[in-house]
Motif scaffolding. Structure first.
Motif, PDB file in Angstrom:
ATOM      1  N   ARG B  83      23.501  23.522 -17.856  1.00  0.00           N
ATOM      2  CA  ARG B  83      22.578  23.111 -18.910  1.00  0.00           C
ATOM      3  C   ARG B  83      22.028  24.324 -19.659  1.00  0.00           C
ATOM      4  NH1 ARG B  83      19.797  18.581 -20.017  1.00  0.00           N
ATOM      5  NH2 ARG B  83      20.650  17.585 -18.180  1.00  0.00           N
ATOM      6  N   ARG B 103      27.943  14.714 -22.011  1.00  0.00           N
ATOM      7  CA  ARG B 103      28.527  13.421 -21.701  1.00  0.00           C
ATOM      8  C   ARG B 103      30.026  13.416 -22.024  1.00  0.00           C
ATOM      9  NH1 ARG B 103      25.377  10.507 -24.934  1.00  0.00           N
ATOM     10  NH2 ARG B 103      27.027  10.445 -26.479  1.00  0.00           N
ATOM     11  N   ASN B 106      32.102  15.163 -19.575  1.00  0.00           N
ATOM     12  CA  ASN B 106      31.891  14.724 -18.197  1.00  0.00           C
ATOM     13  C   ASN B 106      31.225  15.812 -17.356  1.00  0.00           C
ATOM     14  OD1 ASN B 106      31.953  13.012 -16.059  1.00  0.00           O
ATOM     15  ND2 ASN B 106      34.084  13.433 -15.510  1.00  0.00           N
ATOM     16  N   ASP B 108      27.768  15.805 -16.937  1.00  0.00           N
ATOM     17  CA  ASP B 108      26.433  15.319 -16.581  1.00  0.00           C
ATOM     18  C   ASP B 108      26.068  15.635 -15.138  1.00  0.00           C
ATOM     19  OD1 ASP B 108      25.303  14.225 -18.836  1.00  0.00           O
ATOM     20  OD2 ASP B 108      26.599  12.464 -18.730  1.00  0.00           O
ATOM     21  N   SER B 109      27.006  15.335 -14.220  1.00  0.00           N
ATOM     22  CA  SER B 109      26.695  15.489 -12.803  1.00  0.00           C
ATOM     23  C   SER B 109      26.661  16.957 -12.395  1.00  0.00           C
ATOM     24  CB  SER B 109      27.730  14.738 -11.966  1.00  0.00           C
ATOM     25  OG  SER B 109      29.009  15.217 -12.306  1.00  0.00           O
ATOM     26  N   LEU B 110      27.168  17.839 -13.246  1.00  0.00           N
ATOM     27  CA  LEU B 110      27.217  19.263 -12.901  1.00  0.00           C
ATOM     28  C   LEU B 110      26.116  20.049 -13.587  1.00  0.00           C
ATOM     29  CD1 LEU B 110      31.050  19.747 -13.481  1.00  0.00           C
ATOM     30  CD2 LEU B 110      29.922  19.543 -11.284  1.00  0.00           C
ATOM     31  N   SER B 111      25.252  19.372 -14.362  1.00  0.00           N
ATOM     32  CA  SER B 111      24.424  20.111 -15.317  1.00  0.00           C
ATOM     33  C   SER B 111      23.455  21.093 -14.673  1.00  0.00           C
ATOM     34  CB  SER B 111      23.660  19.136 -16.217  1.00  0.00           C
ATOM     35  OG  SER B 111      22.769  18.379 -15.430  1.00  0.00           O
ATOM     36  N   GLU B 112      23.076  20.879 -13.398  1.00  0.00           N
ATOM     37  CA  GLU B 112      22.134  21.819 -12.772  1.00  0.00           C
ATOM     38  C   GLU B 112      22.835  22.850 -11.890  1.00  0.00           C
ATOM     39  OE1 GLU B 112      19.240  21.772 -13.987  1.00  0.00           O
ATOM     40  OE2 GLU B 112      19.600  19.880 -15.022  1.00  0.00           O
ATOM     41  N   ARG B 113      24.168  22.829 -11.874  1.00  0.00           N
ATOM     42  CA  ARG B 113      24.897  23.803 -11.057  1.00  0.00           C
ATOM     43  C   ARG B 113      25.004  25.129 -11.806  1.00  0.00           C
ATOM     44  NH1 ARG B 113      29.083  20.949  -8.011  1.00  0.00           N
ATOM     45  NH2 ARG B 113      30.469  22.736  -8.076  1.00  0.00           N
ATOM     46  N   GLN B 122      36.418  23.251 -14.721  1.00  0.00           N
ATOM     47  CA  GLN B 122      35.051  22.853 -15.117  1.00  0.00           C
ATOM     48  C   GLN B 122      34.452  23.886 -16.068  1.00  0.00           C
ATOM     49  OE1 GLN B 122      33.565  22.552 -11.128  1.00  0.00           O
ATOM     50  NE2 GLN B 122      33.800  20.324 -11.055  1.00  0.00           N
TER      51      GLN B 122
END
Lengths: 218, 206
Positions: B83, B103, B106, B108-113, B122
């Protein structure tokens, strides 16, 4: 440009960033000097201004090649060059961020380290003032040197050779201000010269550094 | 509407011309796919179009702030999160919403990594998501599908199509079929001739 500034600060403070590198080096140098020179307070007092300024200068040099080399390696510099920020602004912001993470901590830590070197009590004020005025020049001159060597692998040695002669006037005037201040003499002339070098570097060198980066990116 | 117009362009790498006599236009809604063997000068041409190096000869006509460039290196900072990386570039290009970009790729699920913990594919997706936050009409992409799997290539193709539908264009150097109506431009015939003596060779000033 504000974004770039905050990003550089964030990168410096996270793991693997440059923050503390210069400060640690400065600390080590200044604590080792009394062991090397001996505990004679008269002698330490005489060399303290010079040691403090040389230490600040070398500490600054240590982290210079990170200014652009990291961005060059991961491709960010290409992307910044095509971004709507002028490259001169990129250089100025990165040099400013370098000063805040390297130069400013040195200014704040210097009085404590001056104490270790038996610095004359009258000189503390001038130590702070001269470091505050002089260290921005170190960051901006250094950013220019880093820009000149950005495309070179292991350009650190060449950069040091390019940058050190340009640091010498700042060093001479800085140490002179502290020496005169400690002796109770007038400090206006060396202080004005040093401020002039800083003002000139901040105003002109971002343009020179941006030109150097453009050539390196070709 | 013409977005970028190239006339009689010669591009050089290390002072030596690699491609010469290039003429093409790219208009709204168009995809130009560059093909040619390794080393023929596709990357050099794309860097010239992006303004990173000056043309050796000829002109590249484009309005200022037209081109968004993406190369082999994604320009990610490994200690910043997905992010934060994207927010930074969004801020540089005018600070707009990054959620559509997260979005569509794809992420979204990685945004805080932290970006340093991502796989190569990725990272590539994050690098391509950056294009969406630039809001520039012409995407100039150098081998964008390297290290992407089939599903991610489909995401990328969908993003390019959406970009074209909103009035953009793309110039892509790639070797794979992306499955849209593209103009294929093989640059091999434009390879610069080495037997021509160029009297303005000034290596000392490179």
């Amino acid at each position: 440009m504000i974004r770039l500034f905050w990003r550089d600060l964030a990168l410096a403070f996270r793991s693997g960033g440059g923050f503390g590198l210069g400060l640690g080096f400065f600390l080590i140098l200044v604590t080792l000097v009394p062991f090397g020179v001996g505990p004679n307070s008269e002698r330490l007092m005489a060399i303290a201004p010079g040691i403090l300024w040389v230490g600040a200068l070398l500490a600054c040099l240590l982290s210079l090649d990170r200014i652009f080399a990291l961005d060059f390696e991961d491709g960010s510099l290409d992307l910044l060059a095509t971004a709507p920020i002028p490259l001169e602004g990129v250089v100025a912001v990165k040099a400013l961020a370098h000063w805040i993470t390297t130069g400013l901590p040195l200014v704040l830590a210097a009085p404590a380290l001056g104490f270790l070197l038996h610095l004359d009590s009258a000189a503390y004020r001038w130590l702070m003032v001269t470091l505050l005025i002089g260290t921005p020049a170190l960051s901006f001159i250094g950013a220019f040197g880093a820009a000149l060597t950005v495309g070179l692998k292991r350009g650190g040695l060449l950069m040091s050779l390019l940058v050190l002669p340009l640091y010498i006037p700042t060093l001479i005037f800085g140490a002179e201000v502290i020496r005169r201040g400690a002796g109770g003499f007038l400090v206006a002339t060396p202080l004005a010269m040093q401020a002039g070098i800083t003002a000139g570097s901040v105003a002109l060198l971002p343009f020179a550094a941006a030109a150097a980066i453009r050539v390196a990116l070709r | 509407m013409k977005l970028i117009s190239v006339k009689n362009l010669t591009v050089a790498r290390g002072g030596m011309p690699v491609l010469e006599g290039l003429n093409f236009d790219v208009s709204t809604g168009e995809i130009l796919v560059l093909r040619g063997p390794n080393g023929v000068g596709k990357t050099t041409l794309l860097r010239t179009l992006a303004g990173l190096q000056p043309p050796y000869e000829g002109t590249v006509d484009a309005a200022p702030d037209t081109v968004a460039y993406a190369a082999h290196a994604d320009g990610l900072k490994s200690t910043l999160t997905v992010r934060e990386n994207l927010m930074f570039w969004a801020g540089v290009y005018g600070g707009r919403d990054i959620e559509p970009a997260l979005r569509d790729f794809n992420l979204d699920s990685l945004s805080e990594r932290p970006a340093g913990n991502l796989s190569a594919g990725q990272k590539r997706r994050l690098g391509l998501a950056r294009l969406m936050v630039t809001h520039r009409p012409v995407w100039v992409l150098d081998e964008p599908t390297v290290s992407l799997d089939v599903a991610s290539v489909a995401l990328f193709a969908a993003a390019v199509k959406a970009h074209l539908a909103s009035g953009g264009a793309a110039i892509i150097a790639t070797h794979i079929q992306l499955g849209f109506e593209e103009t294929v431009f093989d640059v091999t015939p434009y390879k610069a001739r080495m037997d021509v003596v160029r009297d303005d060779f000034d290596e000392a000033f490179l």
